[in-house]
Write a protein that holds these residues in place. Structure first.
Motif, mmCIF file in Angstrom:
data_model
loop_
_atom_site.group_PDB
_atom_site.id
_atom_site.type_symbol
_atom_site.label_atom_id
_atom_site.label_comp_id
_atom_site.label_asym_id
_atom_site.label_seq_id
_atom_site.Cartn_x
_atom_site.Cartn_y
_atom_site.Cartn_z
ATOM 1 N N MET A 1 -4.977 -5.437 5.476
ATOM 2 C CA MET A 1 -3.989 -4.743 4.321
ATOM 3 C C MET A 1 -4.403 -5.230 4.022
ATOM 4 S SD MET A 1 -0.148 -5.023 4.237
ATOM 5 C CE MET A 1 0.657 -4.803 2.317
ATOM 6 N N SER A 2 -5.829 -5.676 2.807
ATOM 7 C CA SER A 2 -6.764 -6.308 1.964
ATOM 8 C C SER A 2 -7.893 -5.602 1.446
ATOM 9 C CB SER A 2 -6.700 -7.992 2.619
ATOM 10 O OG SER A 2 -7.577 -7.301 4.044
ATOM 11 N N LYS A 3 -8.646 -4.809 2.176
ATOM 12 C CA LYS A 3 -9.516 -3.342 1.566
ATOM 13 C C LYS A 3 -9.017 -3.993 0.156
ATOM 14 C CE LYS A 3 -12.153 0.029 2.624
ATOM 15 N NZ LYS A 3 -11.552 1.507 3.491
ATOM 16 N N LEU A 4 -8.171 -3.211 -0.651
ATOM 17 C CA LEU A 4 -7.761 -3.265 -2.091
ATOM 18 C C LEU A 4 -6.622 -4.067 -2.540
ATOM 19 C CD1 LEU A 4 -7.309 0.728 -1.586
ATOM 20 C CD2 LEU A 4 -8.923 -0.329 -2.443
ATOM 21 N N LYS A 5 -6.575 -5.625 -2.200
ATOM 22 C CA LYS A 5 -5.305 -6.173 -2.421
ATOM 23 C C LYS A 5 -6.561 -7.026 -4.058
ATOM 24 C CE LYS A 5 -3.876 -10.695 -1.610
ATOM 25 N NZ LYS A 5 -3.269 -11.238 -0.611
ATOM 26 N N SER A 25 -0.727 5.162 1.518
ATOM 27 C CA SER A 25 -2.111 4.816 2.522
ATOM 28 C C SER A 25 -3.072 4.207 1.765
ATOM 29 C CB SER A 25 -3.024 5.968 2.357
ATOM 30 O OG SER A 25 -4.230 6.091 2.836
ATOM 31 N N LEU A 26 -3.232 4.192 0.103
ATOM 32 C CA LEU A 26 -3.375 3.083 -0.653
ATOM 33 C C LEU A 26 -1.967 1.809 -1.034
ATOM 34 C CD1 LEU A 26 -4.647 5.342 -3.981
ATOM 35 C CD2 LEU A 26 -5.942 4.438 -2.337
ATOM 36 N N GLU A 29 -3.301 -0.165 2.242
ATOM 37 C CA GLU A 29 -4.893 -0.713 1.873
ATOM 38 C C GLU A 29 -4.980 -2.171 1.176
ATOM 39 O OE1 GLU A 29 -7.211 -1.093 3.825
ATOM 40 O OE2 GLU A 29 -7.044 1.097 4.726
#
Length: 90
Positions: A1-5, A25-26, A29
């Motif tokens: 859950m940190s790809k887009l943090k 979905s975003l 992530e």
């Protein structure tokens, strides 16, 4: 859950269907999500509630992206809520 943090995603038409699925979905992530809607506040509120229930961050913002004033207001709301959209202003 940190790809887009630390990123902010503004998803148009996110009150239902594909837009809602993309917003979720975003958020999954790690992105903070602006759930844009033109007509369905209840749908947008449901999308936001689903994101928050899953541990994400989201806000619903009304606006018609085909109108420049509304589009700018949506971006302004994103900046106000999350501090930045991640893109430089022109």
């Amino acid at each position: 859950m940190s790809k887009l943090k630390g990123k902010v995603a503004l998803v148009t038409g996110a009150s239902k269907g594909i837009g809602a699925a993309i917003a979720k979905s975003l958020a999954a992530e790690g992105a903070s999500v602006v759930v844009n809607y033109a007509f369905s506040k209840s749908g947008a509120d449901t999308t936001v509630a689903d994101i928050v229930a899953a541990g994400g961050t989201a806000v619903a913002v009304r606006g018609d992206v085909s109108k420049a004033r509304d589009a700018q207001a949506i971006v302004d709301a994103a900046v106000k809520q999350f501090g930045s959209t991640g893109y430089p202003r022109q």
